[in-house]
Scaffold this motif. Sequence first.
Motif, PDB file in Angstrom:
ATOM      1  N   LYS A   1       0.808  -1.225   0.000  1.00  0.00           N
ATOM      2  CA  LYS A   1       0.000   0.000   0.000  1.00  0.00           C
ATOM      3  C   LYS A   1       0.839   1.271   0.000  1.00  0.00           C
ATOM      4  O   LYS A   1       0.543   2.226  -0.703  1.00  0.00           O
ATOM      5  CB  LYS A   1      -0.935   0.009   1.210  1.00  0.00           C
ATOM      6  CG  LYS A   1      -2.198  -0.783   0.961  1.00  0.00           C
ATOM      7  CD  LYS A   1      -3.177  -0.655   2.114  1.00  0.00           C
ATOM      8  CE  LYS A   1      -4.369  -1.565   1.844  1.00  0.00           C
ATOM      9  NZ  LYS A   1      -5.206  -1.750   3.035  1.00  0.00           N
ATOM     10  N   LEU A   2       1.883   1.288   0.818  1.00  0.00           N
ATOM     11  CA  LEU A   2       2.692   2.512   0.885  1.00  0.00           C
ATOM     12  C   LEU A   2       3.283   2.828  -0.474  1.00  0.00           C
ATOM     13  O   LEU A   2       3.350   3.973  -0.893  1.00  0.00           O
ATOM     14  CB  LEU A   2       3.809   2.353   1.927  1.00  0.00           C
ATOM     15  CG  LEU A   2       3.439   2.733   3.358  1.00  0.00           C
ATOM     16  CD1 LEU A   2       4.580   2.399   4.307  1.00  0.00           C
ATOM     17  CD2 LEU A   2       3.091   4.214   3.455  1.00  0.00           C
ATOM     18  N   MET A   3       3.720   1.797  -1.184  1.00  0.00           N
ATOM     19  CA  MET A   3       4.289   2.032  -2.502  1.00  0.00           C
ATOM     20  C   MET A   3       3.224   2.524  -3.465  1.00  0.00           C
ATOM     21  O   MET A   3       3.462   3.431  -4.257  1.00  0.00           O
ATOM     22  CB  MET A   3       4.946   0.764  -3.034  1.00  0.00           C
ATOM     23  CG  MET A   3       5.624   1.001  -4.374  1.00  0.00           C
ATOM     24  SD  MET A   3       6.703  -0.367  -4.822  1.00  0.00           S
ATOM     25  CE  MET A   3       6.007  -0.788  -6.400  1.00  0.00           C
ATOM     26  N   HIS A   4       2.049   1.942  -3.371  1.00  0.00           N
ATOM     27  CA  HIS A   4       0.973   2.390  -4.252  1.00  0.00           C
ATOM     28  C   HIS A   4       0.620   3.838  -3.992  1.00  0.00           C
ATOM     29  O   HIS A   4       0.367   4.610  -4.910  1.00  0.00           O
ATOM     30  CB  HIS A   4      -0.246   1.483  -4.086  1.00  0.00           C
ATOM     31  CG  HIS A   4      -0.086   0.209  -4.836  1.00  0.00           C
ATOM     32  ND1 HIS A   4      -0.707  -0.032  -6.030  1.00  0.00           N
ATOM     33  CD2 HIS A   4       0.694  -0.864  -4.593  1.00  0.00           C
ATOM     34  CE1 HIS A   4      -0.335  -1.204  -6.476  1.00  0.00           C
ATOM     35  NE2 HIS A   4       0.516  -1.734  -5.628  1.00  0.00           N
ATOM     36  N   ASN A   5       0.611   4.204  -2.721  1.00  0.00           N
ATOM     37  CA  ASN A   5       0.327   5.597  -2.399  1.00  0.00           C
ATOM     38  C   ASN A   5       1.408   6.513  -2.944  1.00  0.00           C
ATOM     39  O   ASN A   5       1.120   7.563  -3.508  1.00  0.00           O
ATOM     40  CB  ASN A   5       0.213   5.777  -0.879  1.00  0.00           C
ATOM     41  CG  ASN A   5      -1.035   5.098  -0.352  1.00  0.00           C
ATOM     42  OD1 ASN A   5      -1.932   4.748  -1.124  1.00  0.00           O
ATOM     43  ND2 ASN A   5      -1.094   4.900   0.952  1.00  0.00           N
ATOM     44  N   LEU A   6       2.632   6.101  -2.754  1.00  0.00           N
ATOM     45  CA  LEU A   6       3.745   6.918  -3.246  1.00  0.00           C
ATOM     46  C   LEU A   6       3.632   7.112  -4.757  1.00  0.00           C
ATOM     47  O   LEU A   6       3.790   8.212  -5.277  1.00  0.00           O
ATOM     48  CB  LEU A   6       5.080   6.246  -2.899  1.00  0.00           C
ATOM     49  CG  LEU A   6       6.341   7.006  -3.337  1.00  0.00           C
ATOM     50  CD1 LEU A   6       6.549   8.241  -2.469  1.00  0.00           C
ATOM     51  CD2 LEU A   6       7.586   6.115  -3.257  1.00  0.00           C
ATOM     52  N   ILE A   7       3.347   6.037  -5.453  1.00  0.00           N
ATOM     53  CA  ILE A   7       3.236   6.123  -6.913  1.00  0.00           C
ATOM     54  C   ILE A   7       2.090   7.045  -7.294  1.00  0.00           C
ATOM     55  O   ILE A   7       2.221   7.910  -8.150  1.00  0.00           O
ATOM     56  CB  ILE A   7       3.046   4.707  -7.516  1.00  0.00           C
ATOM     57  CG1 ILE A   7       4.338   3.910  -7.360  1.00  0.00           C
ATOM     58  CG2 ILE A   7       2.634   4.794  -8.987  1.00  0.00           C
ATOM     59  CD1 ILE A   7       4.228   2.464  -7.781  1.00  0.00           C
ATOM     60  N   LYS A   8       0.967   6.859  -6.612  1.00  0.00           N
ATOM     61  CA  LYS A   8      -0.193   7.691  -6.945  1.00  0.00           C
ATOM     62  C   LYS A   8       0.056   9.155  -6.606  1.00  0.00           C
ATOM     63  O   LYS A   8      -0.234  10.043  -7.390  1.00  0.00           O
ATOM     64  CB  LYS A   8      -1.433   7.196  -6.197  1.00  0.00           C
ATOM     65  CG  LYS A   8      -2.097   6.027  -6.890  1.00  0.00           C
ATOM     66  CD  LYS A   8      -3.480   5.761  -6.313  1.00  0.00           C
ATOM     67  CE  LYS A   8      -4.029   4.459  -6.875  1.00  0.00           C
ATOM     68  NZ  LYS A   8      -5.134   3.944  -6.073  1.00  0.00           N
ATOM     69  N   GLU A   9       0.564   9.384  -5.399  1.00  0.00           N
ATOM     70  CA  GLU A   9       0.695  10.757  -4.912  1.00  0.00           C
ATOM     71  C   GLU A   9       1.790  11.505  -5.653  1.00  0.00           C
ATOM     72  O   GLU A   9       1.651  12.634  -6.045  1.00  0.00           O
ATOM     73  CB  GLU A   9       1.034  10.760  -3.409  1.00  0.00           C
ATOM     74  CG  GLU A   9      -0.092  10.296  -2.516  1.00  0.00           C
ATOM     75  CD  GLU A   9      -1.340  11.152  -2.705  1.00  0.00           C
ATOM     76  OE1 GLU A   9      -1.196  12.389  -2.684  1.00  0.00           O
ATOM     77  OE2 GLU A   9      -2.435  10.584  -2.909  1.00  0.00           O
ATOM     78  N   LEU A  10       2.905  10.839  -5.807  1.00  0.00           N
ATOM     79  CA  LEU A  10       4.077  11.571  -6.262  1.00  0.00           C
ATOM     80  C   LEU A  10       4.301  11.426  -7.761  1.00  0.00           C
ATOM     81  O   LEU A  10       4.595  12.387  -8.458  1.00  0.00           O
ATOM     82  CB  LEU A  10       5.303  11.086  -5.477  1.00  0.00           C
ATOM     83  CG  LEU A  10       6.582  11.888  -5.673  1.00  0.00           C
ATOM     84  CD1 LEU A  10       6.343  13.367  -5.418  1.00  0.00           C
ATOM     85  CD2 LEU A  10       7.665  11.358  -4.741  1.00  0.00           C
ATOM     86  N   PHE A  11       4.158  10.219  -8.267  1.00  0.00           N
ATOM     87  CA  PHE A  11       4.553  10.001  -9.654  1.00  0.00           C
ATOM     88  C   PHE A  11       3.406  10.245 -10.627  1.00  0.00           C
ATOM     89  O   PHE A  11       3.537  11.007 -11.568  1.00  0.00           O
ATOM     90  CB  PHE A  11       5.141   8.605  -9.835  1.00  0.00           C
ATOM     91  CG  PHE A  11       6.306   8.359  -8.932  1.00  0.00           C
ATOM     92  CD1 PHE A  11       7.236   9.361  -8.711  1.00  0.00           C
ATOM     93  CD2 PHE A  11       6.471   7.158  -8.281  1.00  0.00           C
ATOM     94  CE1 PHE A  11       8.307   9.156  -7.870  1.00  0.00           C
ATOM     95  CE2 PHE A  11       7.548   6.940  -7.437  1.00  0.00           C
ATOM     96  CZ  PHE A  11       8.460   7.944  -7.231  1.00  0.00           C
TER      97      PHE A  11
END
Lengths: 337, 337
Positions: B16-26
């Motif tokens: 989940k944290l990676m998915h959030n990072l991808i969604k939020e930042l990338f």
Amino acid sequence: MKSEDKILLAHGSGGKLMHNLIKELFLKNFFNPILAPLDDAASIEIASSRLAFTTDSYVVKPLFFKGGDIGRLAVCGTVNDLSMKGAKPLYLSVALIIEEGFPLSDLEKIIGSMVKASQEAKVEIASGDTKVVEKGSADGLFINTAGVGLIPPGVEISAKNASVGDVVIISGSIGDHGIAVLSEREGLSFQTQIASDVAPLNELVEALLNVTQEVHVLRDPTRGGLASTLNEIAEASNVAIEIDESAVPIKDEVLGACEMLGFDPFQVANEGKMVVILPEKWAEKALEALKKHPHGKEAAIIGRVVAEPKKKVILKTSIGTTRLLDMLMGEQLPRIC
Amino acid sequence: MKSEDKILLAHGSGGKLMHNLIKELFLKNFFNPILAPLDDAASIEIASSRLAFTTDSYVVKPLFFKGGDIGRLAVCGTVNDLSMKGAKPLYLSVALIIEEGFPLSDLEKIIGSMVKASQEAKVEIASGDTKVVEKGSADGLFINTAGVGLIPPGVEISAKNASVGDVVIISGSIGDHGIAVLSEREGLSFQTQIASDVAPLNELVEALLNVTQEVHVLRDPTRGGLASTLNEIAEASNVAIEIDESAVPIKDEVLGACEMLGFDPFQVANEGKMVVILPEKWAEKALEALKKHPHGKEAAIIGRVVAEPKKKVILKTSIGTTRLLDMLMGEQLPRIC
């Protein structure tokens, strides 16, 4: 284990050791006609389109420097590798290796900078990947970008196409990137106002190809600097290249920094410059087209392709002597890109 | 700086944290229609050809493990990302980040292993890059591979195409790669005979597409395991996925290791397995085609796509109860690929 069995920093220098490593280990193993020319991007024929495809990892230290950061570098570097095949860059992939504990605010700045650079170069990010490694297992952030672009019909640009009689142009002053990065490094006792030249060169290439498709060689002199690039071309084309030292644009501050540090500016990395080699009949028009663009306004004719001594680069110095301009040996500036 | 402002290992977990990072930042920053579906490879339309284009960095630790090494992983992983779009993988780029002092003999072994894997997958290396960083600035060797492939006309495979009534197939036993890598790590008190499943899946995909082009979803459950992959599909397709636990092939040794370590085998990485989702009418023939290939001989139908509860994965356990199969949260096994 003997030291020659270990990877040295110099293996990543863009110089001879790296060339040997690539030839011995990679070309021998991965040989195929697409990879073999060792140009900056591969040319891939798929159905009716000719694709250029390239990859580069960026490990520059520090991550932020005057004139840019690792993000801008990672976009421009790969855009430029595609451009050096004459390709119109279309899509990039972005893969991050992040050290645990890396500040999110820095990551945001770097991503922002990638976005800006990709807009400038009119490329889109088509694929991404993120890996995080434990604290101490990487140095902050490494970025890989791969890119695909389309090579226009009729364009045949390669380091092996330099012909006797061709003219050599450089698109601007040399050494700016290397000195800018170096001056940011901790513990260095000098500071310059030199900013990195990091910039996308695709518009410049487009302008050039609008003048003539008869461009023989394009190369951006990154790691190993102009000296390594010219030597690579001389070797690949089996010709000699004669350079008029006084014609090569070098900023006074870059010269000063190089003298202080004992560096040869011809071996210092650039990230927004290119070498153009093309028939003499196109030289003036090409120069004119380059000079019209902000990234090419200091472009200059710096030499020509001659027959002998094969695979060598000759520098005619300003005091009238000549010397061999050799490829970088060993590692002068680790982690410059 | 607060800890939430730093990159955590879990940001690279596939969870989940990676998915959030991808969604939020990338995604916010790089948004474009090609990148948006977050499939394993981008689909790029160039003239008449549809290209798939993907990238992945490999940071697995240790570099060598039972059944493979980082080189085999780097080739197969990217071949598989292309294959999961239904593309025929054609060309890979290879970019190495090497720590100063890395043994050349290990590098040779790894390159040899990349050659073997690329021959197995019938792909060619089209572009390469080598960077060396100082001792302590990386952990031995990181490899990035990007890849391009050609998507056959008519093939439309995406994580968002799962439809109610579709059948879910897994091409073989789960968790082998994660447990194989883990058992090699220093300081771990157990040893298994489990070998990584790391393998190129393109032939398996070809066999499948020979049965029908009506394949809706293909995904290789790597980081985050089968659980994360199924959740990604359920979310992207806005459906529920029902899995019959007893139908999922898991080797006894993998189960044993997971019990000992407190891992859920559904969250352990695979590198030579894929999830296939397609209309029920093709399920038996597809299964038959998969089983004929060495990499698919343990393939099994493990569930189906249902309407509710949307975006959830339901596990029907062997004792008759049901539970939500959640996406991996945080980092279970850092540097598994």
